[in-house]
Design a protein around this motif. Structure first.
Motif, PDB file in Angstrom:
ATOM      1  N   ASP A 185       0.816  -1.216   0.000  1.00 44.00           N
ATOM      2  CA  ASP A 185       0.000   0.000   0.000  1.00 44.00           C
ATOM      3  C   ASP A 185       0.852   1.270   0.000  1.00 44.00           C
ATOM      4  O   ASP A 185       0.307   2.373   0.019  1.00 44.00           O
ATOM      5  CB  ASP A 185      -0.964   0.000   1.193  1.00 44.00           C
ATOM      6  N   ARG A 186       2.181   1.105  -0.044  1.00 45.50           N
ATOM      7  CA  ARG A 186       3.061   2.280  -0.083  1.00 45.50           C
ATOM      8  C   ARG A 186       3.613   2.536  -1.486  1.00 45.50           C
ATOM      9  O   ARG A 186       4.488   3.397  -1.668  1.00 45.50           O
ATOM     10  CB  ARG A 186       4.243   2.103   0.877  1.00 45.50           C
ATOM     11  N   GLN A 189       3.490   6.165  -2.769  1.00 43.20           N
ATOM     12  CA  GLN A 189       4.434   7.031  -2.061  1.00 43.20           C
ATOM     13  C   GLN A 189       5.867   6.820  -2.566  1.00 43.20           C
ATOM     14  O   GLN A 189       6.613   7.781  -2.753  1.00 43.20           O
ATOM     15  CB  GLN A 189       4.406   6.718  -0.565  1.00 43.20           C
TER      16      GLN A 189
ATOM     17  N   TYR B  14       0.864   6.286  14.957  1.00 46.92           N
ATOM     18  CA  TYR B  14       0.116   6.408  13.697  1.00 46.92           C
ATOM     19  C   TYR B  14      -1.305   6.949  13.909  1.00 46.92           C
ATOM     20  O   TYR B  14      -1.942   7.405  12.962  1.00 46.92           O
ATOM     21  CB  TYR B  14       0.054   5.053  12.984  1.00 46.92           C
ATOM     22  N   ALA B  18      -3.810  10.167  11.854  1.00 46.35           N
ATOM     23  CA  ALA B  18      -5.151   9.659  11.519  1.00 46.35           C
ATOM     24  C   ALA B  18      -6.228  10.497  12.205  1.00 46.35           C
ATOM     25  O   ALA B  18      -7.240  10.845  11.593  1.00 46.35           O
ATOM     26  CB  ALA B  18      -5.275   8.192  11.919  1.00 46.35           C
ATOM     27  N   ASP B  67       8.647   6.685   8.704  1.00 44.91           N
ATOM     28  CA  ASP B  67       7.388   6.609   7.974  1.00 44.91           C
ATOM     29  C   ASP B  67       6.394   7.632   8.520  1.00 44.91           C
ATOM     30  O   ASP B  67       5.706   8.334   7.767  1.00 44.91           O
ATOM     31  CB  ASP B  67       6.842   5.183   8.109  1.00 44.91           C
ATOM     32  N   ILE B  71       4.463  10.757   6.669  1.00 45.86           N
ATOM     33  CA  ILE B  71       3.004  10.893   6.677  1.00 45.86           C
ATOM     34  C   ILE B  71       2.610  12.260   7.222  1.00 45.86           C
ATOM     35  O   ILE B  71       1.757  12.952   6.657  1.00 45.86           O
ATOM     36  CB  ILE B  71       2.365   9.758   7.509  1.00 45.86           C
ATOM     37  N   ARG B  74       3.330  14.987   4.720  1.00 45.05           N
ATOM     38  CA  ARG B  74       2.295  15.005   3.671  1.00 45.05           C
ATOM     39  C   ARG B  74       1.046  15.737   4.112  1.00 45.05           C
ATOM     40  O   ARG B  74       0.380  16.395   3.323  1.00 45.05           O
ATOM     41  CB  ARG B  74       1.876  13.571   3.326  1.00 45.05           C
ATOM     42  N   GLN B  75       0.689  15.559   5.413  1.00 41.46           N
ATOM     43  CA  GLN B  75      -0.524  16.182   5.927  1.00 41.46           C
ATOM     44  C   GLN B  75      -0.268  17.600   6.417  1.00 41.46           C
ATOM     45  O   GLN B  75      -1.189  18.273   6.869  1.00 41.46           O
ATOM     46  CB  GLN B  75      -1.080  15.359   7.101  1.00 41.46           C
ATOM     47  N   ASP B 185      -3.755   4.174   6.884  1.00 44.13           N
ATOM     48  CA  ASP B 185      -3.781   4.114   5.416  1.00 44.13           C
ATOM     49  C   ASP B 185      -4.937   3.259   4.902  1.00 44.13           C
ATOM     50  O   ASP B 185      -5.085   3.083   3.693  1.00 44.13           O
ATOM     51  CB  ASP B 185      -2.444   3.591   4.875  1.00 44.13           C
ATOM     52  N   ARG B 186      -5.755   2.713   5.815  1.00 43.03           N
ATOM     53  CA  ARG B 186      -6.900   1.903   5.401  1.00 43.03           C
ATOM     54  C   ARG B 186      -8.217   2.697   5.471  1.00 43.03           C
ATOM     55  O   ARG B 186      -9.295   2.126   5.312  1.00 43.03           O
ATOM     56  CB  ARG B 186      -7.025   0.668   6.272  1.00 43.03           C
TER      57      ARG B 186
END
Lengths: 203, 203
Positions: A185-186, A189, B14, B18, B67, B71, B74-75, B185-186
């Motif tokens: 799923d990466r 990216q 994580y 989210a 990671d 993330i 990106r946000q 990521d889901r």
């Protein structure tokens, strides 16, 4: 442009749908792929695991099989839960490492995954791997012999050592100039990273 | 339409990005969210872990921090690696469980995460959690007292038991009518599931 290394292990469940998706996506965004087979056993061994973590931790295994089923369904990819898991992908990995630059390599990889996760065949056997090679119109006997020379064995060992040095912790993974992305799923990216769309990160 | 349960634990790295993304995305696709705080300690304990797996397995931890940084970048979310990890989120989780239906709850959750992962504050302390409550224009003393009654403690315990029964193995997770999705990521897959876009899976 930076090459995207696609690191896979034949025993790895999540590598199955990734192997079927990665080439098409790479083509779509114009990224160059390098296929890198390696073995997870030494990496898991360093964590104290002598089996797949999906077997050691049944709750993780249960979730993984369900999650994998959803991912395969999304991709329209058949999935049959193998009667044996994990299966030893050493021989297939040696072939994939020795012939990494061949045009037929990606299709070989996909067919080995399909043999394991669609057809429930024992991919640790020379017969099954040989059958996959035959199906590509190639000479199985020759290729299997070449894949098991000392040189070929050493090449896979060296490649697995590189995986460890890169810091890979599972499969599939993507590496772009040393930057690691873990999980199918990466993929986007990793491709973005190769295309120069890099988020500034400082930690 | 099915509700999407967003399961989070305040110690979970994580869960931070989210928690900042989930509400806006839910609104964009028209999905109803339920915020569910729980504790990972009993779940990790069942695996034989008495610490975060990111501490027990340093290679995993190293990858996760990198990671997470990507993330967050990106946000557009600031991230400072906390000087203590993990931090005990018990008190904050009790507040979040007791006041789950309040309109201010999502913002409370986000501010606790920011205190931990942006400001490196000790979210296990009543002072820090109280400060977050104050910042929302609410009465910290009252809310903290109510969150620590036997009823409130039991409510979080019951909710964590439900997480275990659902089969949650980490945070954040999404649950839609018993279907589990693990990882920030889901989120889109979970939303699709709630919207009835369900891949047919049989295993």
């Amino acid at each position: 442009m930076a090459v995207v290394e696609f690191w896979f292990e034949f025993a790895s469940t999540y590598s199955y749908p990734a192997a079927f998706a990665v080439e098409e996506r790479a083509r779509a965004v114009g990224v160059r792929l390098a296929w890198r087979s390696f073995l997870l056993a030494p990496i898991f061994g360093a964590q104290g695991w002598n089996d797949s973590p999906f077997n050691i931790y049944p709750a993780k295994g249960k979730y993984m099989w369900r999650d994998l089923a959803r991912i395969c369904a999304r991709q329209g990819l058949p999935l049959r839960r193998p009667t044996q898991f994990p299966r030893n992908g050493l021989l297939a990995a040696r072939v994939a490492c020795r012939y990494a630059e061949e045009q037929w390599l990606p299709e070989f990889v996909r067919r080995v995954y399909a043999a394991n996760f669609r057809d429930d065949r024992d991919i640790s056997s020379a017969e099954v791997v040989g059958h996959v090679i035959d199906s590509l119109g190639l000479k199985a006997e020759e290729i299997l012999a070449e894949a098991q020379t000392q040189n070929s064995k050493d090449a896979l060992r060296t490649q697995t050592d590189r995986a460890i040095k890169l810091g890979l912790i599972g499969a599939p993974s993507f590496a772009v100039e040393g930057e690691i992305f873990w999980g199918g799923d990466r993929v986007e990216q990793a491709f973005d990273w190769a295309l120069g769309k890099r988020d500034v990160v400082a930690l």
